[in-house]
Design an enzyme around this catalytic site. Sequence first.
Site, PDB file in Angstrom:
ATOM      1  N   ASP A  53       5.970   4.763   4.896  1.00 47.32           N
ATOM      2  CA  ASP A  53       6.805   3.833   5.670  1.00 47.32           C
ATOM      3  C   ASP A  53       6.839   2.431   5.034  1.00 47.32           C
ATOM      4  O   ASP A  53       7.535   1.536   5.536  1.00 47.32           O
ATOM      5  CB  ASP A  53       6.368   3.774   7.147  1.00 47.32           C
ATOM      6  CG  ASP A  53       4.962   3.259   7.345  1.00 47.32           C
ATOM      7  OD1 ASP A  53       4.063   3.620   6.556  1.00 47.32           O
ATOM      8  OD2 ASP A  53       4.744   2.483   8.304  1.00 47.32           O
ATOM      9  N   HIS A  54       6.124   2.263   3.918  1.00 53.61           N
ATOM     10  CA  HIS A  54       6.168   0.993   3.177  1.00 53.61           C
ATOM     11  C   HIS A  54       6.808   1.125   1.790  1.00 53.61           C
ATOM     12  O   HIS A  54       7.235   0.129   1.224  1.00 53.61           O
ATOM     13  CB  HIS A  54       4.756   0.394   3.053  1.00 53.61           C
ATOM     14  CG  HIS A  54       4.200  -0.031   4.384  1.00 53.61           C
ATOM     15  ND1 HIS A  54       4.042  -1.346   4.742  1.00 53.61           N
ATOM     16  CD2 HIS A  54       3.821   0.701   5.453  1.00 53.61           C
ATOM     17  CE1 HIS A  54       3.579  -1.407   5.982  1.00 53.61           C
ATOM     18  NE2 HIS A  54       3.428  -0.174   6.437  1.00 53.61           N
ATOM     19  N   HIS A 111      -7.534  -0.566   5.575  1.00 52.64           N
ATOM     20  CA  HIS A 111      -6.496   0.362   6.051  1.00 52.64           C
ATOM     21  C   HIS A 111      -6.332   1.483   5.016  1.00 52.64           C
ATOM     22  O   HIS A 111      -6.343   2.666   5.360  1.00 52.64           O
ATOM     23  CB  HIS A 111      -5.204  -0.422   6.254  1.00 52.64           C
ATOM     24  CG  HIS A 111      -4.028   0.393   6.684  1.00 52.64           C
ATOM     25  ND1 HIS A 111      -3.957   1.008   7.915  1.00 52.64           N
ATOM     26  CD2 HIS A 111      -2.869   0.697   6.049  1.00 52.64           C
ATOM     27  CE1 HIS A 111      -2.797   1.659   8.018  1.00 52.64           C
ATOM     28  NE2 HIS A 111      -2.119   1.481   6.893  1.00 52.64           N
ATOM     29  N   HIS A 121       0.850  -1.205   0.000  1.00 51.29           N
ATOM     30  CA  HIS A 121       0.000   0.000   0.000  1.00 51.29           C
ATOM     31  C   HIS A 121       0.874   1.238   0.000  1.00 51.29           C
ATOM     32  O   HIS A 121       2.085   1.160   0.155  1.00 51.29           O
ATOM     33  CB  HIS A 121      -0.984  -0.025   1.172  1.00 51.29           C
ATOM     34  CG  HIS A 121      -0.389   0.126   2.533  1.00 51.29           C
ATOM     35  ND1 HIS A 121       0.437  -0.821   3.107  1.00 51.29           N
ATOM     36  CD2 HIS A 121      -0.494   1.118   3.452  1.00 51.29           C
ATOM     37  CE1 HIS A 121       0.789  -0.424   4.310  1.00 51.29           C
ATOM     38  NE2 HIS A 121       0.255   0.758   4.552  1.00 51.29           N
ATOM     39  N   HIS A 171       4.428  -4.440  10.856  1.00 50.97           N
ATOM     40  CA  HIS A 171       4.897  -3.767  12.079  1.00 50.97           C
ATOM     41  C   HIS A 171       5.039  -4.734  13.253  1.00 50.97           C
ATOM     42  O   HIS A 171       4.313  -5.718  13.348  1.00 50.97           O
ATOM     43  CB  HIS A 171       3.903  -2.670  12.510  1.00 50.97           C
ATOM     44  CG  HIS A 171       3.876  -1.489  11.598  1.00 50.97           C
ATOM     45  ND1 HIS A 171       4.690  -0.393  11.783  1.00 50.97           N
ATOM     46  CD2 HIS A 171       3.127  -1.231  10.495  1.00 50.97           C
ATOM     47  CE1 HIS A 171       4.434   0.508  10.821  1.00 50.97           C
ATOM     48  NE2 HIS A 171       3.493   0.016  10.029  1.00 50.97           N
ATOM     49  N   ASP A 177      -0.311  -3.601   6.323  1.00 48.80           N
ATOM     50  CA  ASP A 177      -0.968  -3.079   7.529  1.00 48.80           C
ATOM     51  C   ASP A 177      -2.434  -3.478   7.601  1.00 48.80           C
ATOM     52  O   ASP A 177      -3.261  -2.757   8.155  1.00 48.80           O
ATOM     53  CB  ASP A 177      -0.856  -1.545   7.571  1.00 48.80           C
ATOM     54  CG  ASP A 177       0.569  -1.069   7.824  1.00 48.80           C
ATOM     55  OD1 ASP A 177       1.449  -1.911   8.092  1.00 48.80           O
ATOM     56  OD2 ASP A 177       0.788   0.153   7.755  1.00 48.80           O
TER      57      ASP A 177
HETATM   58 ZN    ZN Z   1      -0.030   1.860   6.426  1.00 52.74          ZN
END
Ligand code: ZN
Length: 255
Positions: free
Chosen positions: A57-58, A111, A53, A166, A128
């Site tokens: 942070d990905h 998400h 996605h 995470h 996520d």
């Molecule tokens: Zn996310």
Amino acid sequence: MLSLQALPAFTDNYIWALSDENGKAILVDPGQAGPVLKAVAEGLAPIAILLTHHHNDHIGGVGELLDHFEIPVYAPVDERIPRATHRVGEGDRVRIDALGIEFEVLPVPGHTLSHVAYHGGGYLFCGDTLFSLGCGRLFEGTPGQMLASLDRLAALPGETLVCCGHEYTQSNARFAAAAEPENRLRDIRLAEVAAMRAHGRPSVPSSMASERDCNPFLRVDQPAIKSALRSRGLVGDDRDQSFAALRSWKDAFAA
Ligand SMILES: [Zn+2]
């Protein structure tokens, strides 16, 4: 024989690296290039990137990695993910010949709306959407969409390794204990997690069977969870509403 590594990034992200005995590796959600380049210095050789996605942070490390490696980047159809070479969605399969592995692409909105998961070779890369003992926040999707996404993931084989984005397991566990006070299998899992974390090891991947047994967000039909939600004012037996109530309880709980 493939091996799986969780490369820590930022404060609690994991970049997954699935590699063969020569180090040829599929990277999942490289939010930073640094942890990958460090692994490259130790022998890892990236051959493909899978993105779940659009959150930075990905995907934030993709540009820098593409400066070093000319490799395909698979991603959902979403203009917020700029560097993809292959767009994937429902019904698509991603075949990585060098590792002899093929993933089915599972759209899992909730998400974010364009979030996808990759399932193959006994691995589930779910970003996520599903965490160990928890699930992602609903930034874009509805509770009904997220519940349908989690139902779809929960239907995968029990031995599937749940590779999430995470290290949230211990904080998720505090909410899980409130939502479902008595769950012996979860308590056993938590004791194992505490030992792994105490040794600095990731608590993930978990197995899908364990998540079905322990994760409150896969257990909205359980009488104990329904009763906890009723005691907080939920009326009726609608699954979407139960899930919505559970998710918003967690949002307030974490705050
Ligand atoms: Zn996310």
